[in-house]
Design a protein around this motif. Structure first.
Motif, PDB file in Angstrom:
ATOM      1  N   MET A  92       0.854  -1.212   0.000  1.00  0.00           N
ATOM      2  CA  MET A  92       0.000   0.000   0.000  1.00  0.00           C
ATOM      3  C   MET A  92       0.873   1.239   0.000  1.00  0.00           C
ATOM      4  O   MET A  92       1.568   1.520   0.978  1.00  0.00           O
TER       5      MET A  92
ATOM      6  N   THR B 141       4.367   0.291  -3.738  1.00  0.00           N
ATOM      7  CA  THR B 141       5.154   0.037  -4.940  1.00  0.00           C
ATOM      8  C   THR B 141       6.255   1.082  -5.166  1.00  0.00           C
ATOM      9  O   THR B 141       6.109   2.253  -4.805  1.00  0.00           O
TER      10      THR B 141
ATOM     11  N   HIS C  30       5.264  -6.245  -9.567  1.00  0.00           N
ATOM     12  CA  HIS C  30       3.872  -5.782  -9.622  1.00  0.00           C
ATOM     13  C   HIS C  30       3.340  -5.924 -11.053  1.00  0.00           C
ATOM     14  O   HIS C  30       3.495  -5.024 -11.869  1.00  0.00           O
TER      15      HIS C  30
ATOM     16  N   ARG D 104       2.727 -10.408  -8.545  1.00  0.00           N
ATOM     17  CA  ARG D 104       1.324 -10.046  -8.308  1.00  0.00           C
ATOM     18  C   ARG D 104       0.610  -9.829  -9.641  1.00  0.00           C
ATOM     19  O   ARG D 104       1.165  -9.204 -10.538  1.00  0.00           O
TER      20      ARG D 104
ATOM     21  N   ARG E 130     -10.414  -7.300  -5.151  1.00  0.00           N
ATOM     22  CA  ARG E 130     -11.077  -6.367  -4.229  1.00  0.00           C
ATOM     23  C   ARG E 130     -11.596  -7.103  -3.016  1.00  0.00           C
ATOM     24  O   ARG E 130     -11.617  -6.584  -1.911  1.00  0.00           O
TER      25      ARG E 130
ATOM     26  N   VAL F 271      -5.978 -11.723  -1.120  1.00  0.00           N
ATOM     27  CA  VAL F 271      -6.140 -10.388  -0.534  1.00  0.00           C
ATOM     28  C   VAL F 271      -7.546  -9.879  -0.814  1.00  0.00           C
ATOM     29  O   VAL F 271      -8.242 -10.385  -1.689  1.00  0.00           O
TER      30      VAL F 271
ATOM     31  N   GLY G 250     -10.507  -7.285   1.443  1.00  0.00           N
ATOM     32  CA  GLY G 250     -11.633  -7.308   2.370  1.00  0.00           C
ATOM     33  C   GLY G 250     -11.402  -8.025   3.681  1.00  0.00           C
ATOM     34  O   GLY G 250     -12.369  -8.310   4.391  1.00  0.00           O
TER      35      GLY G 250
ATOM     36  N   ILE H  43      -3.191  -8.400   4.290  1.00  0.00           N
ATOM     37  CA  ILE H  43      -4.109  -7.483   4.974  1.00  0.00           C
ATOM     38  C   ILE H  43      -3.736  -6.069   4.573  1.00  0.00           C
ATOM     39  O   ILE H  43      -2.585  -5.657   4.744  1.00  0.00           O
TER      40      ILE H  43
ATOM     41  N   GLN I 150      -6.211  -2.436   4.128  1.00  0.00           N
ATOM     42  CA  GLN I 150      -6.812  -1.317   4.867  1.00  0.00           C
ATOM     43  C   GLN I 150      -6.983  -1.577   6.363  1.00  0.00           C
ATOM     44  O   GLN I 150      -6.888  -0.657   7.168  1.00  0.00           O
TER      45      GLN I 150
ATOM     46  N   LEU J 122      -4.111  -0.392   8.093  1.00  0.00           N
ATOM     47  CA  LEU J 122      -3.997   1.074   8.142  1.00  0.00           C
ATOM     48  C   LEU J 122      -4.739   1.609   9.359  1.00  0.00           C
ATOM     49  O   LEU J 122      -4.222   2.460  10.082  1.00  0.00           O
TER      50      LEU J 122
ATOM     51  N   LEU K   9      -7.858   5.544  -5.528  1.00  0.00           N
ATOM     52  CA  LEU K   9      -8.019   4.309  -4.762  1.00  0.00           C
ATOM     53  C   LEU K   9      -9.481   3.929  -4.606  1.00  0.00           C
ATOM     54  O   LEU K   9      -9.849   2.766  -4.686  1.00  0.00           O
TER      55      LEU K   9
ATOM     56  N   TYR L  12     -10.362   0.258  -5.489  1.00  0.00           N
ATOM     57  CA  TYR L  12     -10.410  -0.762  -4.448  1.00  0.00           C
ATOM     58  C   TYR L  12     -11.683  -0.806  -3.624  1.00  0.00           C
ATOM     59  O   TYR L  12     -11.839  -1.649  -2.760  1.00  0.00           O
TER      60      TYR L  12
HETATM   61  C1  LIG Z   1      -3.896   3.181   0.375  1.00  0.00           C
HETATM   62  C2  LIG Z   1      -3.728   2.032  -0.573  1.00  0.00           C
HETATM   63  C3  LIG Z   1      -2.597   1.959  -1.350  1.00  0.00           C
HETATM   64  C4  LIG Z   1      -2.392   0.860  -2.209  1.00  0.00           C
HETATM   65  N1  LIG Z   1      -1.219   0.760  -2.914  1.00  0.00           N
HETATM   66  C5  LIG Z   1      -0.950  -0.373  -3.606  1.00  0.00           C
HETATM   67  C6  LIG Z   1       0.335  -0.578  -4.182  1.00  0.00           C
HETATM   68  O1  LIG Z   1       1.262   0.243  -4.056  1.00  0.00           O
HETATM   69  N2  LIG Z   1       0.541  -1.727  -4.867  1.00  0.00           N
HETATM   70  C7  LIG Z   1      -0.442  -2.685  -5.029  1.00  0.00           C
HETATM   71  O2  LIG Z   1      -0.199  -3.712  -5.661  1.00  0.00           O
HETATM   72  N3  LIG Z   1      -1.658  -2.521  -4.458  1.00  0.00           N
HETATM   73  C8  LIG Z   1      -1.927  -1.417  -3.735  1.00  0.00           C
HETATM   74  N4  LIG Z   1      -3.123  -1.303  -3.072  1.00  0.00           N
HETATM   75  C9  LIG Z   1      -4.087  -2.443  -3.077  1.00  0.00           C
HETATM   76  C10 LIG Z   1      -3.898  -3.324  -1.828  1.00  0.00           C
HETATM   77  O3  LIG Z   1      -2.664  -4.025  -1.875  1.00  0.00           O
HETATM   78  C11 LIG Z   1      -5.036  -4.356  -1.667  1.00  0.00           C
HETATM   79  O4  LIG Z   1      -5.019  -5.228  -2.769  1.00  0.00           O
HETATM   80  C12 LIG Z   1      -6.423  -3.717  -1.563  1.00  0.00           C
HETATM   81  O5  LIG Z   1      -6.391  -2.615  -0.667  1.00  0.00           O
HETATM   82  C13 LIG Z   1      -7.464  -4.733  -1.063  1.00  0.00           C
HETATM   83  O6  LIG Z   1      -7.121  -5.247   0.203  1.00  0.00           O
HETATM   84  P1  LIG Z   1      -7.781  -4.681   1.575  1.00  0.00           P
HETATM   85  O7  LIG Z   1      -9.267  -4.815   1.445  1.00  0.00           O
HETATM   86  O8  LIG Z   1      -7.227  -5.578   2.657  1.00  0.00           O
HETATM   87  O9  LIG Z   1      -7.359  -3.272   1.731  1.00  0.00           O
HETATM   88  C14 LIG Z   1      -3.365  -0.176  -2.271  1.00  0.00           C
HETATM   89  C15 LIG Z   1      -4.526  -0.076  -1.499  1.00  0.00           C
HETATM   90  C16 LIG Z   1      -4.704   1.001  -0.648  1.00  0.00           C
HETATM   91  C17 LIG Z   1      -5.933   1.037   0.205  1.00  0.00           C
END
Ligand SMILES: Cc1cc2nc3c(=O)[nH]c(=O)nc-3n(C[C@H](O)[C@H](O)[C@H](O)COP(=O)(O)O)c2cc1C
Length: 361
Positions: free
Chosen positions: A25, A58, A166, A222, A258, A291, A293, A312, A314, A317, A356, A360
């Motif tokens: 993230m 990333t 990535h 990924r 997602r 990954v 949710g 994991i 959000q 966070l 985002l 997402y």
């Molecule tokens: C703030 C934020 C930044 C993210 N940055 C990246 C990233 O740099 N590279 C990536 O592959 N996914 C990124 N994602 C996607 C997350 O890795 C993840 O797949 C997505 O948030 C779903 O998982 P969650 O429901 O546990 O948050 C980001 C998601 C969020 C919320």
């Protein structure tokens, strides 16, 4: 039921103490030149306890691959010093450190890179304000593959335990695999096999560098299993691609979803979740990270029915100690937020918010 406290030894020899990883993230907080800031180091240090591994936000492998301001870079040797401090902090907290590496391709912007964006072909992405990319030359493609190798070399010096390539979320590596963004008629485009050539060449280059590390060094990949554009990557294309990925000496595959339980849009694949189909094809030969949710211990357990590792995002966070809470090391109750609300509740203003939210939520 899989116990998430079980350790996992990856093919390279890197050992994860449990089945929980921090999802990559970006927190868009790096310096203007991509050097990691103290704020970011603290952000990761605070969230590294109780995890098998932290996958960083990333990092761009070349300057023209920078997707947004505040992004991490691994494009120059100057980045190594501060990144060593980051790996030091993550290790101090008892977790392995994995750097995610990428090139944004047509998802970048001239405002950020100062030049026309590049991609497999001159086709813009389908979002408002997307810029028309310039098609990469064959010489530039070779340079980019080398750049992924050099990024890996730097990650090794900086003390990372691995890199994650990535190949997801619509960035350059996926742009080569996608029939939407790749309309080339040379060896790098056309058939499914030719569209897979760039991702596979990047993997080979990165694996070669990893073997020179002189210590266990993991390489993960990924990917996003489908695209909604027309044309776009179909779920069946991804299942074919997985068989190719299985031939590589990767430490893990990471499917970007997602929600870990989400089904595909393909009529032929409605019996189970995408994660379940993918896990079945991998047949235990390469560990899979699921990954999307994960908000509770029950979610972690449900996800691990179809994957070896649970990422994991959000939830970490909003609740940095979530892993310690669900493993019982801390007795406080995990913070519960409705799915999709976590980013909105972040204490920091997030310039990536709109992007985002589209991607997402
Ligand atoms: C703030 C934020 C930044 C993210 N940055 C990246 C990233 O740099 N590279 C990536 O592959 N996914 C990124 N994602 C996607 C997350 O890795 C993840 O797949 C997505 O948030 C779903 O998982 P969650 O429901 O546990 O948050 C980001 C998601 C969020 C919320």
């Amino acid at each position: 039921m899989m116990n998430f406290n079980q350790s996992l030894k990856l093919r390279s020899g890197v050992e994860l103490k449990n089945r929980l990883v921090m999802a990559p993230m970006t927190i868009v907080s790096s310096f203007h030149d991509g050097i990691v800031t103290q704020e970011e180091i603290q952000h990761y240090a605070k969230r590294s306890k109780g995890l098998g591994a932290v996958i960083t936000g990333t990092a761009n492998v070349t300057d023209n691959g920078k997707g947004w301001a505040g992004e991490l870079t691994i494009a120059t040797d100057e980045a190594i010093g501060r990144l060593s401090e980051l790996t030091g902090e993550i290790h101090e907290a008892g977790s392995k450190a994995i750097l995610q590496i990428f090139h944004a391709g047509r998802m970048a912007s001239m405002k950020v890179t100062g030049e026309q964006v590049v991609s497999a072909s001159g086709v813009a992405a389908e979002f408002a304000g997307a810029e028309l990319p310039r098609e990469l030359t064959t010489a530039e493609i070779s340079e980019l593959i080398e750049a992924f190798g050099q990024a890996t070399r730097r990650a090794i010096i900086a003390g990372f335990d691995g890199v994650e390539i990535h190949g997801a979320n619509g960035y350059l590596i996926q742009q080569f695999f996608s029939p939407h963004s790749n309309r080339r008629t040379d060896e790098w485009g056309g058939s499914l096999e030719k569209r897979a050539k760039f991702p596979l060449a990047v993997i080979d280059r990165v694996l070669f560098e990893a073997e020179q590390a002189g210590r266990p060094f993991a390489v993960g990949y990924r990917f996003s299993p489908l695209e909604v554009t027309e044309p776009g990557i179909q779920f069946a294309d991804s299942l074919w691609f997985l068989k190719e990925l299985k031939k590589k000496k990767l430490d893990y595959l990471h499917v970007s979803l997602r929600h870990f339980d989400r089904k595909s849009n393909a009529l032929a694949y409605q019996e189970k979740s995408q994660l379940a189909y993918i896990h079945e094809i991998l047949a235990g030969e390469i560990p899979l990270i699921g990954v999307g949710g994960v908000r509770t211990k029950a979610d972690v357990e449900a996800l691990l029915e179809n994957a070896e590792l649970a990422a994991i995002g959000q939830q970490l966070l909003v609740d940095p100690e979530f892993p310690l809470k669900i493993s019982g090391e801390l007795t406080t109750t995990p913070v519960e937020k409705p799915f999709g609300k976590a980013i909105k509740d972040l204490p920091m203003p997030h310039p990536m918010f709109k992007y985002l939210e589209r991607r997402y939520q």
